[in-house]
Design a protein around this motif. Structure first.
Motif, PDB file in Angstrom:
ATOM      1  N   PRO A 183       3.068  11.375   6.021  1.00  0.00           N
ATOM      2  CA  PRO A 183       2.662  11.062   4.649  1.00  0.00           C
ATOM      3  C   PRO A 183       1.560  10.006   4.649  1.00  0.00           C
ATOM      4  N   ILE A 184       0.786   9.988   3.600  1.00  0.00           N
ATOM      5  CA  ILE A 184      -0.329   9.044   3.459  1.00  0.00           C
ATOM      6  C   ILE A 184       0.137   7.605   3.688  1.00  0.00           C
ATOM      7  N   ALA A 185       1.327   7.277   3.232  1.00  0.00           N
ATOM      8  CA  ALA A 185       1.826   5.901   3.339  1.00  0.00           C
ATOM      9  C   ALA A 185       1.944   5.432   4.789  1.00  0.00           C
ATOM     10  N   LEU A 186       2.110   6.355   5.740  1.00  0.00           N
ATOM     11  CA  LEU A 186       2.240   5.970   7.144  1.00  0.00           C
ATOM     12  C   LEU A 186       0.897   5.885   7.862  1.00  0.00           C
ATOM     13  N   LEU A 187      -0.144   6.345   7.230  1.00  0.00           N
ATOM     14  CA  LEU A 187      -1.460   6.310   7.863  1.00  0.00           C
ATOM     15  C   LEU A 187      -2.087   4.942   7.644  1.00  0.00           C
ATOM     16  N   GLY A 188      -2.629   4.399   8.711  1.00  0.00           N
ATOM     17  CA  GLY A 188      -3.254   3.086   8.618  1.00  0.00           C
ATOM     18  C   GLY A 188      -4.583   3.148   7.876  1.00  0.00           C
ATOM     19  N   ARG A 189      -5.002   2.045   7.400  1.00  0.00           N
ATOM     20  CA  ARG A 189      -6.286   1.967   6.686  1.00  0.00           C
ATOM     21  C   ARG A 189      -7.457   1.889   7.658  1.00  0.00           C
ATOM     22  N   ASP A 190      -7.192   1.496   8.895  1.00  0.00           N
ATOM     23  CA  ASP A 190      -8.242   1.396   9.913  1.00  0.00           C
ATOM     24  C   ASP A 190      -8.477   2.783  10.501  1.00  0.00           C
ATOM     25  N   PRO A 191      -9.707   3.312  10.399  1.00  0.00           N
ATOM     26  CA  PRO A 191      -9.972   4.653  10.906  1.00  0.00           C
ATOM     27  C   PRO A 191      -9.764   4.779  12.418  1.00  0.00           C
ATOM     28  N   GLY A 192      -9.775   3.662  13.133  1.00  0.00           N
ATOM     29  CA  GLY A 192      -9.542   3.700  14.569  1.00  0.00           C
ATOM     30  C   GLY A 192      -8.076   3.754  14.950  1.00  0.00           C
ATOM     31  N   GLU A 193      -7.204   3.573  13.976  1.00  0.00           N
ATOM     32  CA  GLU A 193      -5.762   3.588  14.235  1.00  0.00           C
ATOM     33  C   GLU A 193      -5.291   5.025  14.433  1.00  0.00           C
ATOM     34  N   PRO A 194      -4.494   5.281  15.483  1.00  0.00           N
ATOM     35  CA  PRO A 194      -4.074   6.665  15.730  1.00  0.00           C
ATOM     36  C   PRO A 194      -3.111   7.191  14.659  1.00  0.00           C
ATOM     37  N   VAL A 195      -3.152   8.481  14.459  1.00  0.00           N
ATOM     38  CA  VAL A 195      -2.226   9.144  13.544  1.00  0.00           C
ATOM     39  C   VAL A 195      -0.849   9.156  14.212  1.00  0.00           C
TER      40      VAL A 195
END
Length: 123
Positions: free
Chosen positions: A40-52
């Motif tokens: 879900p979107i809530a688990l995705l970090g705001r930093d684009p370099g952060e892994p999914v």
């Protein structure tokens, strides 16, 4: 009848859970395991370099048991074939169970991180 990729993936998760339940039955008895296509979107970090995330662990609450979720599409995207997908699914399930139990993944399953091409005497 041919199986879909999603059904085959579900089977990999079930195999990994079955493997762990032999050793951790009492601790996993009330844990729910699930597969979702993407986190879900809530688990995705705001930093684009952060892994999914490949999986997530949710502790029990007043109205829900503990839950471990494995995310199919990110795992498939990181795998180069069926064997690698199976190994990655196993490792993700082990990591999330370890987080839930407060243990190191190697304690939860000594085969954690190993190459599955080598036979396991315990299976």
């Amino acid at each position: 009848m041919s199986r879909t990729r999603a059904e085959a993936f579900d089977d990999l998760v079930l195999d990994a859970v079955d493997h762990l339940e032999r050793r951790w039955h009492d601790q996993l008895e009330h844990v729910q395991f699930a597969v979702e296509d993407v986190p879900p979107i809530a688990l995705l970090g705001r930093d684009p370099g952060e892994p999914v995330p490949l999986g997530a662990c949710f502790p029990p609450s007043d109205d829900a048991p503990a839950q471990i979720v494995v995310y199919r599409r990110p795992i498939e995207a990181r795998s180069t074939g069926a064997d690698e997908t199976a190994e990655l699914v196993h490792d993700v399930v082990v990591e999330e169970v370890a987080e839930l139990l407060g243990l190191e993944p190697e304690v939860v399953d000594p085969r954690y991180g190993e190459d599955w091409d080598e036979p396991d005497e315990g299976d």
